[in-house]
Design a protein around this motif. Structure first.
Motif, PDB file in Angstrom:
ATOM      1  N   PRO A 105       0.800  -1.231   0.000  1.00  0.00           N
ATOM      2  CA  PRO A 105       0.000   0.000   0.000  1.00  0.00           C
ATOM      3  C   PRO A 105       0.832   1.279   0.000  1.00  0.00           C
ATOM      4  N   VAL A 106       1.941   1.314   0.748  1.00  0.00           N
ATOM      5  CA  VAL A 106       2.752   2.533   0.816  1.00  0.00           C
ATOM      6  C   VAL A 106       3.294   2.889  -0.565  1.00  0.00           C
ATOM      7  N   PHE A 107       3.846   1.900  -1.269  1.00  0.00           N
ATOM      8  CA  PHE A 107       4.418   2.181  -2.586  1.00  0.00           C
ATOM      9  C   PHE A 107       3.327   2.468  -3.619  1.00  0.00           C
ATOM     10  N   GLN A 108       2.185   1.832  -3.468  1.00  0.00           N
ATOM     11  CA  GLN A 108       1.074   2.129  -4.371  1.00  0.00           C
ATOM     12  C   GLN A 108       0.551   3.545  -4.141  1.00  0.00           C
ATOM     13  N   GLN A 109       0.498   3.976  -2.875  1.00  0.00           N
ATOM     14  CA  GLN A 109       0.111   5.359  -2.584  1.00  0.00           C
ATOM     15  C   GLN A 109       1.074   6.330  -3.249  1.00  0.00           C
ATOM     16  N   PHE A 110       2.350   6.030  -3.142  1.00  0.00           N
ATOM     17  CA  PHE A 110       3.354   6.889  -3.767  1.00  0.00           C
ATOM     18  C   PHE A 110       3.105   6.981  -5.274  1.00  0.00           C
ATOM     19  N   TYR A 111       2.941   5.845  -5.917  1.00  0.00           N
ATOM     20  CA  TYR A 111       2.837   5.854  -7.383  1.00  0.00           C
ATOM     21  C   TYR A 111       1.561   6.538  -7.851  1.00  0.00           C
ATOM     22  N   ARG A 112       0.471   6.350  -7.120  1.00  0.00           N
ATOM     23  CA  ARG A 112      -0.781   7.007  -7.513  1.00  0.00           C
ATOM     24  C   ARG A 112      -0.658   8.526  -7.460  1.00  0.00           C
ATOM     25  N   ALA A 113       0.154   9.023  -6.543  1.00  0.00           N
ATOM     26  CA  ALA A 113       0.378  10.478  -6.467  1.00  0.00           C
ATOM     27  C   ALA A 113       1.466  10.912  -7.450  1.00  0.00           C
ATOM     28  N   PHE A 114       2.468  10.055  -7.639  1.00  0.00           N
ATOM     29  CA  PHE A 114       3.606  10.428  -8.484  1.00  0.00           C
ATOM     30  C   PHE A 114       3.233  10.481  -9.964  1.00  0.00           C
ATOM     31  N   ALA A 115       2.490   9.499 -10.438  1.00  0.00           N
ATOM     32  CA  ALA A 115       2.244   9.370 -11.879  1.00  0.00           C
ATOM     33  C   ALA A 115       1.589  10.610 -12.487  1.00  0.00           C
ATOM     34  N   PRO A 116       0.436  11.076 -11.968  1.00  0.00           N
ATOM     35  CA  PRO A 116      -0.173  12.264 -12.595  1.00  0.00           C
ATOM     36  C   PRO A 116       0.671  13.523 -12.446  1.00  0.00           C
ATOM     37  N   ALA A 117       1.354  13.676 -11.299  1.00  0.00           N
ATOM     38  CA  ALA A 117       2.193  14.865 -11.109  1.00  0.00           C
ATOM     39  C   ALA A 117       3.379  14.847 -12.068  1.00  0.00           C
ATOM     40  N   ALA A 118       3.969  13.664 -12.279  1.00  0.00           N
ATOM     41  CA  ALA A 118       5.109  13.558 -13.192  1.00  0.00           C
ATOM     42  C   ALA A 118       4.699  13.862 -14.620  1.00  0.00           C
ATOM     43  N   GLN A 119       3.568  13.338 -15.024  1.00  0.00           N
ATOM     44  CA  GLN A 119       3.119  13.575 -16.400  1.00  0.00           C
ATOM     45  C   GLN A 119       2.727  15.036 -16.609  1.00  0.00           C
ATOM     46  N   ARG A 120       2.252  15.688 -15.565  1.00  0.00           N
ATOM     47  CA  ARG A 120       1.857  17.091 -15.674  1.00  0.00           C
ATOM     48  C   ARG A 120       3.064  18.019 -15.646  1.00  0.00           C
ATOM     49  N   ILE A 121       4.008  17.754 -14.762  1.00  0.00           N
ATOM     50  CA  ILE A 121       5.137  18.662 -14.571  1.00  0.00           C
ATOM     51  C   ILE A 121       6.313  18.328 -15.483  1.00  0.00           C
ATOM     52  N   LEU A 122       6.600  17.035 -15.649  1.00  0.00           N
ATOM     53  CA  LEU A 122       7.763  16.637 -16.437  1.00  0.00           C
ATOM     54  C   LEU A 122       7.448  16.487 -17.921  1.00  0.00           C
ATOM     55  N   SER A 123       6.180  16.308 -18.239  1.00  0.00           N
ATOM     56  CA  SER A 123       5.744  16.167 -19.635  1.00  0.00           C
ATOM     57  C   SER A 123       6.443  15.007 -20.342  1.00  0.00           C
ATOM     58  N   VAL A 124       6.669  13.925 -19.612  1.00  0.00           N
ATOM     59  CA  VAL A 124       7.215  12.714 -20.226  1.00  0.00           C
ATOM     60  C   VAL A 124       6.368  11.530 -19.777  1.00  0.00           C
ATOM     61  N   PRO A 125       6.169  10.543 -20.650  1.00  0.00           N
ATOM     62  CA  PRO A 125       5.425   9.350 -20.240  1.00  0.00           C
ATOM     63  C   PRO A 125       6.255   8.511 -19.274  1.00  0.00           C
ATOM     64  N   LEU A 126       5.582   7.729 -18.438  1.00  0.00           N
ATOM     65  CA  LEU A 126       6.260   6.875 -17.469  1.00  0.00           C
ATOM     66  C   LEU A 126       6.357   5.449 -17.985  1.00  0.00           C
ATOM     67  N   GLU A 127       7.385   4.757 -17.495  1.00  0.00           N
ATOM     68  CA  GLU A 127       7.547   3.330 -17.769  1.00  0.00           C
ATOM     69  C   GLU A 127       7.592   2.608 -16.428  1.00  0.00           C
ATOM     70  N   ARG A 128       6.507   1.962 -16.075  1.00  0.00           N
ATOM     71  CA  ARG A 128       6.431   1.239 -14.802  1.00  0.00           C
ATOM     72  C   ARG A 128       7.166  -0.090 -14.943  1.00  0.00           C
ATOM     73  N   LEU A 129       8.267  -0.258 -14.218  1.00  0.00           N
ATOM     74  CA  LEU A 129       9.092  -1.449 -14.323  1.00  0.00           C
ATOM     75  C   LEU A 129       8.623  -2.513 -13.342  1.00  0.00           C
ATOM     76  N   ASP A 130       8.684  -3.765 -13.764  1.00  0.00           N
ATOM     77  CA  ASP A 130       8.240  -4.865 -12.916  1.00  0.00           C
ATOM     78  C   ASP A 130       9.329  -5.314 -11.947  1.00  0.00           C
TER      79      ASP A 130
END
Length: 317
Positions: free
Chosen positions: A48-73
């Motif tokens: 849950p902690v890492f999922q909380q991080f990613y749910r907040a990180f993904a939209p902010a990164a795409q909005r501010i950094l303007s680059v698509p993300l690659e979620r690594l397994d």
């Protein structure tokens, strides 16, 4: 409306135009030669902690950094990238990446400083970090604001947190307090180790250490100090829930926001110069008022304490 006559090209223009068009020089934007680079993100675990991080990180990164993300397994899916830093979320992901014989850029986040500082120093590639833990001065500022009559600070130093003894003592002495550390190792009896603190400490500060704060130790530690009416200041919301008087910490969402900002700073630096590691700028204060009442202590409300800490941070900048 009358038709506007088309502009005629000069003889030289009629010869140059097809050459420019074919060569691509007449096009204002360069043609895409492939998909845009993606920002790799590697999570230590699917908890849950890492999922909380990613749910907040993904939209902010795409909005501010303007680059698509690659979620690594996993670590094996990390490949040599286009120069964008790999975001390593958590201690395991960070140590796995820094342990590779690689020079890829790495941004470690959501991990305590002491868990990765040696690996960062040994890494041959560009690396920076956003630490999960707070600077010791912020912990002490919270104690001073919550309990201004404090004079002696107790500290339990484990195998990891013993490296905080020197900076903690320096910051404590600067406040005019006495500093009382005790050393604890796994083979020792925790209650016996606590005895010097039970007789002299006004408060005890707990910092991240897997031995001191193991599941077997947290409740005996808190109960022993509680029975001696010694309040404990922790480093997480869970510590407050368990019985600590108060704590200052950063949530996964707050760390995610600052991680995006640190990545943006890195990407905007001339020649991608690596920014220095950072402690959290965004943080949260929690107080267990039930414990305060049981210990017959009057502690200000969380909002007031947090505002004071934030103002202290701004003044120190």
């Amino acid at each position: 409306m009358p038709n506007t006559p088309a502009r005629r090209l000069s003889p030289l223009g009629r010869w140059l135009f097809p050459v420019l068009l074919v060569s691509g020089w007449a096009v204002t934007a360069p043609a895409q030669t492939g998909p845009p680079p993606r920002l790799p993100v590697l999570l230590s675990k699917e908890t849950p902690v890492f999922q909380q991080f990613y749910r907040a990180f993904a939209p902010a990164a795409q909005r501010i950094l303007s680059v698509p993300l690659e979620r690594l397994d996993n670590i094996t899916s990390v490949t040599a990238s286009s120069g964008l830093p790999t975001i390593a979320v958590g201690t395991f992901a960070c140590l796995d990446l820094l342990g590779q014989d690689s020079r890829r850029p790495v941004l470690c986040t959501l991990t305590p400083r002491l868990a990765i500082v040696d690996a960062m120093a040994a890494y041959r590639g560009p690396v920076t970090a956003l630490y999960l833990d707070q600077p010791v001065e912020r912990h002490l500022a919270l104690i001073r604001q919550a309990l201004p009559e404090t004079q002696t600070l107790g500290f339990i130093a484990g195998p990891v947190s013993e490296r905080e003894v020197v900076p903690l003592e320096r910051a404590t002495v600067a406040l005019g307090w006495h500093f009382l550390p005790v050393n604890y190792r796994e083979a020792q009896n925790l209650v016996t180790t606590l005895q010097p603190l039970l007789n002299q400490a006004d408060v005890v500060l707990a910092l991240p250490d897997p031995v001191v704060n193991s599941p077997y130790n947290i409740y005996p530690l808190l109960l022993t100090l509680y029975h001696k009416t010694i309040p404990v200041f922790g480093f997480s919301s869970a510590y407050v829930d368990a019985g600590a008087l108060a704590a200052v910490f950063s949530t996964p969402e707050q760390i995610a926001q600052q991680t995006v900002e640190l990545a943006a700073t890195w990407l905007k630096q001339p020649e991608r110069a690596v920014p220095p590691p950072e402690y959290p700028r965004y943080f949260t204060v929690r107080v267990n008022q039930g414990v305060a009442k049981s210990l017959q202590l009057t502690v200000p409300a969380e909002a007031g304490l947090q505002k004071q800490l934030q103002e202290s941070r701004e003044e120190a900048r």
